[in-house]
Design an enzyme around this catalytic site. Structure first.
Site, PDB file in Angstrom:
ATOM      1  N   ASN A  39       0.839  -1.212   0.000  1.00  0.00           N
ATOM      2  CA  ASN A  39       0.000   0.000   0.000  1.00  0.00           C
ATOM      3  C   ASN A  39       0.868   1.254   0.000  1.00  0.00           C
ATOM      4  OD1 ASN A  39      -0.241  -1.208   2.852  1.00  0.00           O
ATOM      5  ND2 ASN A  39      -1.231   0.712   3.278  1.00  0.00           N
ATOM      6  N   ASP A  40       0.734   2.144   0.927  1.00  0.00           N
ATOM      7  CA  ASP A  40       1.309   3.495   0.798  1.00  0.00           C
ATOM      8  C   ASP A  40       2.806   3.533   0.471  1.00  0.00           C
ATOM      9  OD1 ASP A  40      -1.094   3.607   2.120  1.00  0.00           O
ATOM     10  OD2 ASP A  40      -0.309   4.523   3.936  1.00  0.00           O
ATOM     11  N   GLN A  56       4.565   0.310   2.165  1.00  0.00           N
ATOM     12  CA  GLN A  56       3.864  -0.608   3.065  1.00  0.00           C
ATOM     13  C   GLN A  56       3.790  -1.970   2.388  1.00  0.00           C
ATOM     14  OE1 GLN A  56       1.893   0.314   6.404  1.00  0.00           O
ATOM     15  NE2 GLN A  56       3.961   1.071   6.137  1.00  0.00           N
ATOM     16  N   TYR A  99       3.784   1.035  10.370  1.00  0.00           N
ATOM     17  CA  TYR A  99       2.879   1.806   9.515  1.00  0.00           C
ATOM     18  C   TYR A  99       3.622   2.945   8.801  1.00  0.00           C
ATOM     19  CZ  TYR A  99      -1.599  -0.412  10.723  1.00  0.00           C
ATOM     20  OH  TYR A  99      -2.652  -1.269  10.833  1.00  0.00           O
ATOM     21  N   SER A 100       2.852   3.746   8.090  1.00  0.00           N
ATOM     22  CA  SER A 100       3.447   4.715   7.162  1.00  0.00           C
ATOM     23  C   SER A 100       4.254   5.811   7.836  1.00  0.00           C
ATOM     24  CB  SER A 100       2.356   5.349   6.309  1.00  0.00           C
ATOM     25  OG  SER A 100       1.930   4.407   5.354  1.00  0.00           O
ATOM     26  N   ARG A 167      -1.293   9.032  13.322  1.00  0.00           N
ATOM     27  CA  ARG A 167      -0.282   8.277  12.580  1.00  0.00           C
ATOM     28  C   ARG A 167       0.278   9.002  11.343  1.00  0.00           C
ATOM     29  NH1 ARG A 167      -5.072   5.162  12.042  1.00  0.00           N
ATOM     30  NH2 ARG A 167      -6.015   5.285   9.977  1.00  0.00           N
ATOM     31  N   ASP A 168       1.261   8.332  10.747  1.00  0.00           N
ATOM     32  CA  ASP A 168       1.865   8.719   9.469  1.00  0.00           C
ATOM     33  C   ASP A 168       2.700  10.007   9.550  1.00  0.00           C
ATOM     34  OD1 ASP A 168       0.271   6.556   8.698  1.00  0.00           O
ATOM     35  OD2 ASP A 168      -1.334   7.822   7.905  1.00  0.00           O
TER      36      ASP A 168
END
Ligand code: FRU
Length: 468
Positions: A39-40, A56, A99-100, A167-168
């Site tokens: 993903n990202d 990801q 995570y991102s 997040r991120d």
């Protein structure tokens, strides 16, 4: 290296080395996962003369799983090296997913900021309770090997009034300091962006919260804040955005707010949201600067979409968009494919068309159309139509549940179409509107044109990808 990281490393290498069935939908000039799920884009940067693209990555399961950071690098955006996974979920603070996040290039190496995802066992909703979203930094001296990881902030370190969803982190250096933005969901289900500041890259202080005057969705994912030609923009992927029609036809939106004022001041104001891409498959883009330009790469996919990708049966799913250059023009952001991609073109054919024409196509192509009247373009199962100032994209064959999308383009003077085996990116009027999608055509392809104008059609060579 701890024992979990050691085992995960072995398993990922095994998964990547497993023989893959022949698959005409594997992409030629879009980065895709070696195996499993992507993903990202994460940690995009230019470091030591090389572009680094992390993403990801769940190598064990094409439908998604615990996320790691996969890694590609390149000197020229054309010849890529598939590097070993950079970050595994191997610590108590990131055990359910790395995570991102983003990369900060420093003299002594690369600092990778990300969210460590933790889901506690129990009866939780995982929104207001039961989830840890930790801010973590990983250091790499050379951009390829991991030096160390360090937990920087936990949920209790964030400002009050927030759910567990924070997040991120996107980090950058400015005026001798470091800044970070993170996406968050408040306890009132409002999407916001938190701004932090640091003097040493490790200790962070909450400075400001960017929000719209009226709530614009319940969660803002993957923020990115930057200036182009002196104008500031906040990119976000908002969930639950209230818009209707073009740009809001997907389950989640993705776009930007122009920012009026200094992001560090409470008085800074977000302007009107502008969608970045009007297709079925585009989310969580990230930008970075390289060679004096701002490049953007997005995830060419959409979380929780009601449509699917048949490649899951072949052990993989999703891809990244090609790198795009972002430019500022009259208050708006325009996008165009990075100029390096022109080097993939081969075998130019030029046509003038007036009425209906059909041109044979290979499995990949770049198509440049200009004209007094571009009515309809067919790519074999995918149709673009221009009517009443709107460009629509439809999937009569091979859309796997995708339905019509539309983009406001006014008078359509130019179309640039990048067609890969199962991905398409369409740039209208020099990137004023972009539409990205996946679709899965079968058999011979041809280009059908209706209207009046000229077409230049190229084949596209594949990226060279070597494993390190
Ligand atoms: C966006 C996102 C991010 C998160 C990541 C997890 O697609 O949900 O907010 O960090 O994906 O894979």
């Amino acid at each position: 290296m701890n024992a979990l990281q050691k085992d995960l490393k072995k398993l990922a290498a095994l998964a990547e080395a497993a023989p893959q069935p022949p698959d005409p939908w594997r992409l030629r000039f879009h980065l895709m996962p070696p195996v499993g799920w992507l993903n990202d884009p994460n940690g995009l940067c230019q470091f030591g003369g090389e572009y680094h693209v992390f993403y990801q990555y769940a190598p064990f399961e094409a439908e998604g799983g615990i996320k790691f950071w996969g890694h590609y690098k390149s000197r020229d955006l054309l010849r890529w090296e598939q590097c070993p996974v950079m970050l595994y979920s191997d610590q108590p603070y990131d055990i359910h997913g790395v995570y991102s996040g983003s990369a900060l290039v420093q003299e002594d190496g690369l600092y990778l900021y990300y969210t460590g995802n933790v889901k506690h066992a129990g009866e939780y909703d995982y929104i207001r309770a039961g989830r840890g979203h930790n801010t973590v930094v990983a250091y790499s001296p050379d951009g390829v090997t991991l030096g160390w990881k360090r937990l920087l902030m936990e949920n209790r370190d964030y400002p009050e009034g927030l759910s567990c969803h924070v997040r991120d982190p996107k980090v950058w250096e400015q005026d001798g300091r470091y800044y970070m933005v993170q996406g968050a969901r408040t306890l009132d289900d409002e999407g916001v962006v938190l701004v932090f500041e640091s003097d040493d890259r490790l200790h962070w202080r909450h400075l400001n919260t960017l929000r719209t005057p009226e709530p614009f969705g319940y969660m803002w994912e993957c923020p990115d804040l930057f200036a182009l030609d002196g104008h500031w923009f906040l990119l976000v992927s908002p969930q639950g955005a209230p818009g209707k029609g073009a740009g809001f036809e997907n389950v989640y939106a993705c776009g930007y707010f122009p920012l009026d004022g200094d992001f560090r001041d409470r008085s800074a104001r977000l302007g009107e949201f502008v969608p970045l891409d009007y297709g079925t498959d585009f989310y969580a883009p990230q930008t970075f600067t390289a060679d004096g330009r701002r490049l953007l790469i997005g995830w060419q996919g959409m979380p929780d979409a009601p449509y699917c990708n048949p490649t899951t049966a072949r052990g993989w799913q999703h891809c990244l968009t090609v790198p795009r250059e972002v430019r500022y023009d009259k208050g708006k952001l325009l996008q165009r494919p990075a100029r390096e991609l022109e080097q993939l073109r081969e075998g130019a054919q030029e046509y003038r068309f007036d009425g209906e024409s059909t041109v044979p196509l290979g499995e990949t192509a770049e198509i440049l159309l200009t004209g007094e009247c571009l009515r309809e373009v067919g790519l074999g199962g995918l149709t673009l139509r221009h009517e009443n100032g709107r460009l629509t994209m439809d999937f009569p064959i091979g859309g796997y549940g995708r339905t019509v999308r539309s983009a406001p383009v006014g008078k359509l003077e130019k179309l640039q179409i990048l067609m890969d085996t199962s991905a398409v990116e369409v740039f209208a009027n020099d990137g004023e509107a972009v539409m990205s999608a996946r679709w899965y055509p079968e058999g011979e392809r041809c280009l059908t044109l209706s209207g009046k104008g000229t077409a230049a059609v190229y084949g596209m060579r594949a990226l060279e990808i070597v494993r390190s």
